[in-house]
Motif scaffolding. Structure first.
Motif, PDB file in Angstrom:
ATOM      1  N   ARG A  19      38.541  -2.038   3.770  1.00 28.87           N
ATOM      2  CA  ARG A  19      39.525  -1.488   3.385  1.00 28.87           C
ATOM      3  C   ARG A  19      39.339  -1.347   1.833  1.00 28.87           C
ATOM      4  N   ILE A  20      39.220  -0.583   1.033  1.00 28.50           N
ATOM      5  CA  ILE A  20      39.482   0.040  -0.272  1.00 28.50           C
ATOM      6  C   ILE A  20      40.612   0.226  -0.738  1.00 28.50           C
ATOM      7  N   GLY A  21      40.548  -0.303  -2.016  1.00 27.38           N
ATOM      8  CA  GLY A  21      42.477  -0.319  -2.384  1.00 27.38           C
ATOM      9  C   GLY A  21      42.707   1.049  -3.180  1.00 27.38           C
ATOM     10  N   ALA A  22      43.229   1.440  -3.915  1.00 24.61           N
ATOM     11  CA  ALA A  22      44.208   2.735  -4.682  1.00 24.61           C
ATOM     12  C   ALA A  22      43.150   2.445  -5.710  1.00 24.61           C
ATOM     13  N   LEU A  23      43.385   1.110  -6.565  1.00 25.40           N
ATOM     14  CA  LEU A  23      42.886   0.793  -7.835  1.00 25.40           C
ATOM     15  C   LEU A  23      41.433   1.080  -7.838  1.00 25.40           C
ATOM     16  N   GLU A  24      40.891   0.095  -7.160  1.00 28.49           N
ATOM     17  CA  GLU A  24      39.430  -0.225  -6.918  1.00 28.49           C
ATOM     18  C   GLU A  24      38.765   1.387  -6.259  1.00 28.49           C
ATOM     19  N   ALA A  25      39.675   2.054  -5.526  1.00 27.80           N
ATOM     20  CA  ALA A  25      38.443   3.697  -5.358  1.00 27.80           C
ATOM     21  C   ALA A  25      38.811   4.753  -6.808  1.00 27.80           C
ATOM     22  N   THR A  26      40.109   3.989  -7.741  1.00 26.24           N
ATOM     23  CA  THR A  26      40.264   4.948  -8.774  1.00 26.24           C
ATOM     24  C   THR A  26      39.207   4.299  -9.765  1.00 26.24           C
ATOM     25  N   GLY A  27      38.942   3.034  -9.455  1.00 29.10           N
ATOM     26  CA  GLY A  27      37.827   2.617 -10.669  1.00 29.10           C
ATOM     27  C   GLY A  27      36.550   3.680  -9.403  1.00 29.10           C
ATOM     28  N   HIS A  28      36.265   3.614  -8.605  1.00 28.63           N
ATOM     29  CA  HIS A  28      34.958   4.385  -8.271  1.00 28.63           C
ATOM     30  C   HIS A  28      35.353   5.777  -8.758  1.00 28.63           C
ATOM     31  N   LEU A  30      35.957   6.816 -11.754  1.00 26.51           N
ATOM     32  CA  LEU A  30      36.096   7.209 -12.340  1.00 26.51           C
ATOM     33  C   LEU A  30      33.941   7.020 -13.074  1.00 26.51           C
ATOM     34  N   THR A  31      33.284   5.617 -12.258  1.00 26.63           N
ATOM     35  CA  THR A  31      32.237   5.353 -12.436  1.00 26.63           C
ATOM     36  C   THR A  31      31.190   6.980 -11.516  1.00 26.63           C
ATOM     37  N   LEU A  32      32.091   7.716 -10.963  1.00 31.36           N
ATOM     38  CA  LEU A  32      30.984   8.852 -10.512  1.00 31.36           C
ATOM     39  C   LEU A  32      31.471  10.359 -11.958  1.00 31.36           C
ATOM     40  N   ALA A  33      32.671   9.951 -12.129  1.00 33.13           N
ATOM     41  CA  ALA A  33      32.882  11.065 -14.055  1.00 33.13           C
ATOM     42  C   ALA A  33      31.932  10.620 -14.446  1.00 33.13           C
ATOM     43  N   LYS A  34      31.884   9.464 -14.783  1.00 34.88           N
ATOM     44  CA  LYS A  34      30.493   8.776 -15.924  1.00 34.88           C
ATOM     45  C   LYS A  34      29.922   9.360 -15.583  1.00 34.88           C
ATOM     46  N   ARG A  35      29.035   9.521 -14.385  1.00 36.99           N
ATOM     47  CA  ARG A  35      27.039  10.165 -13.869  1.00 36.99           C
ATOM     48  C   ARG A  35      27.650  11.779 -14.268  1.00 36.99           C
ATOM     49  N   ASN A  36      28.894  12.125 -13.305  1.00 35.86           N
ATOM     50  CA  ASN A  36      28.789  13.814 -13.995  1.00 35.86           C
ATOM     51  C   ASN A  36      28.449  14.113 -15.676  1.00 35.86           C
ATOM     52  N   LEU A  37      29.669  13.330 -16.399  1.00 36.11           N
ATOM     53  CA  LEU A  37      28.884  13.213 -17.827  1.00 36.11           C
ATOM     54  C   LEU A  37      27.543  13.315 -18.167  1.00 36.11           C
ATOM     55  N   ARG A  38      27.550  11.894 -18.126  1.00 37.43           N
ATOM     56  CA  ARG A  38      25.826  11.452 -18.003  1.00 37.43           C
ATOM     57  C   ARG A  38      24.850  12.698 -18.297  1.00 37.43           C
ATOM     58  N   TYR A  39      24.805  13.366 -16.764  1.00 39.40           N
ATOM     59  CA  TYR A  39      23.942  14.963 -16.374  1.00 39.40           C
ATOM     60  C   TYR A  39      24.439  15.888 -17.487  1.00 39.40           C
ATOM     61  N   VAL A  40      25.617  15.890 -17.873  1.00 37.99           N
ATOM     62  CA  VAL A  40      26.008  17.308 -19.012  1.00 37.99           C
ATOM     63  C   VAL A  40      25.222  16.727 -19.907  1.00 37.99           C
ATOM     64  N   VAL A  41      25.542  15.132 -20.975  1.00 34.54           N
ATOM     65  CA  VAL A  41      24.595  14.892 -21.854  1.00 34.54           C
ATOM     66  C   VAL A  41      23.465  15.443 -21.899  1.00 34.54           C
ATOM     67  N   ARG A  42      22.381  15.163 -20.308  1.00 36.48           N
ATOM     68  CA  ARG A  42      21.658  15.073 -20.507  1.00 36.48           C
ATOM     69  C   ARG A  42      21.192  16.266 -20.407  1.00 36.48           C
ATOM     70  N   THR A  43      21.259  17.231 -19.313  1.00 35.58           N
ATOM     71  CA  THR A  43      21.301  18.403 -19.108  1.00 35.58           C
ATOM     72  C   THR A  43      22.075  19.588 -19.807  1.00 35.58           C
ATOM     73  N   PRO A  44      22.000  19.546 -21.225  1.00 31.93           N
ATOM     74  CA  PRO A  44      23.050  20.640 -21.849  1.00 31.93           C
ATOM     75  C   PRO A  44      23.626  22.217 -21.423  1.00 31.93           C
ATOM     76  N   THR A  45      22.342  22.284 -20.634  1.00 29.56           N
ATOM     77  CA  THR A  45      21.752  24.159 -20.282  1.00 29.56           C
ATOM     78  C   THR A  45      23.310  24.530 -19.554  1.00 29.56           C
ATOM     79  N   THR A  46      23.998  23.303 -18.615  1.00 25.38           N
ATOM     80  CA  THR A  46      24.562  23.595 -17.852  1.00 25.38           C
ATOM     81  C   THR A  46      26.281  23.942 -17.984  1.00 25.38           C
ATOM     82  N   LEU A  47      25.632  23.612 -19.951  1.00 27.85           N
ATOM     83  CA  LEU A  47      27.280  24.182 -20.601  1.00 27.85           C
ATOM     84  C   LEU A  47      27.115  25.545 -21.291  1.00 27.85           C
ATOM     85  N   ILE A  48      26.084  26.352 -20.616  1.00 28.14           N
ATOM     86  CA  ILE A  48      26.225  27.794 -20.834  1.00 28.14           C
ATOM     87  C   ILE A  48      27.129  28.906 -20.454  1.00 28.14           C
TER      88      ILE A  48
END
Length: 274
Positions: A19-28, A30-48
């Motif tokens: 069972r995953i608590g709300a605080l731990e789920a929020t951390g997960h 945020l981690t995947l949000a960082k993944r998406n941000l890294r993808y944008v930084v590496r492929t800035p063409t997605t922001l065209i």
């Protein structure tokens, strides 16, 4: 040959779901949000598209229609820019539903399900990661508008608050985009369905023209359109005018959208990734 005897040592037991608590789920999330941000930084063409849309809307409406609507394009620029800030975040929110639908279609979410993370984490990560798209769109619009002669007539703190409210509005509409993205079969269908709702909200508002110049039935629609209240709030914060009343109505619209759209989007998302 006789079959091997099953003992507690060689019997495979199914994994126990933790069972995953709300605080731990929020951390997960945020981690995947960082993944998406890294993808944008590496492929800035997605922001065209996020960069081109503000430029096109500003140039087309200011220079082609500004003189006809307001007399001079310089005067129209002051009125239009706060409204376009609201509009471009609405358009940028479409990317959330497209990205989620694409990840599901490509099997990315199948890999997520094999990880010990909350089921809501990919959704939260996608929504939070799109804050960058809104920030980029608003920044590009304001930089170009300032170069053309737009000036904030209040104060920097009010202008910053206007930008924050616009991003909050975009995040609110993310849930609508998520709902559409989870309902349609492929990513290509997301923009068409979304625009069928977004276009009446944006063009049937006070972004481009004074409602008093419109037919009575359209003026009534503009008066109840939540986009109009957000535009009034942003205009008041950036170029002066009433703020308290439009802000209260805008916040009520945000709460109602979350109450209605959030449960529907989550239900559609969980049904799609089940």
């Amino acid at each position: 040959m006789s079959a091997p005897t099953l003992t507690p040592e060689n019997t495979l037991t199914p994994p126990v779901k933790r069972r995953i608590g709300a605080l731990e789920a929020t951390g997960h999330g945020l981690t995947l949000a960082k993944r998406n941000l890294r993808y944008v930084v590496r492929t800035p063409t997605t922001l065209i598209d996020t960069v081109i849309q503000p430029v096109l809307f500003l140039m087309v409406f200011v220079f082609l229609f500004g003189g006809a609507i307001s007399g001079t394009w310089q005067g129209y620029l002051q009125t239009l820019v706060p409204g376009l800030m609201v509009q471009i975040t609405m358009y940028a929110s479409i990317g959330t539903g497209m990205a989620l639908n694409t990840d599901i279609s490509k099997g990315v979410f199948d890999r997520f399900r094999s990880l010990p993370i909350a089921r809501s984490a990919p959704l939260v990560g996608a929504v939070l990661g799109d804050v960058v798209r809104y920030a980029v769109a608003v920044t590009v619009l304001l930089l170009l508008a300032l170069a053309l002669g737009f000036r904030v007539q209040t104060d920097p703190l009010s202008a910053l608050l206007a930008c924050v409210l616009v991003i909050v509005f975009g995040l609110t509409l993310c849930w609508f985009s998520v709902l559409i993205g989870m309902m349609v079969a492929n990513p290509q269908a997301v923009p068409g369905v979304s625009m069928a709702v977004i276009l009446p909200l944006t063009f049937g508002s006070n972004i481009f023209a004074d409602p008093e110049t419109m037919p009575r039935w359209l003026e009534l629609w503009v008066g109840v359109n939540p986009v109009s209240h957000f535009v009034d709030t942003v205009r008041g914060l950036m170029i002066g005018g009433p703020v308290a009343g439009p802000l209260a109505l805008s916040l009520v619209a945000v709460v109602l959208c979350h109450v209605i759209l959030l449960p529907l989007a989550l239900r559609a998302y969980l049904r799609r990734v089940r």
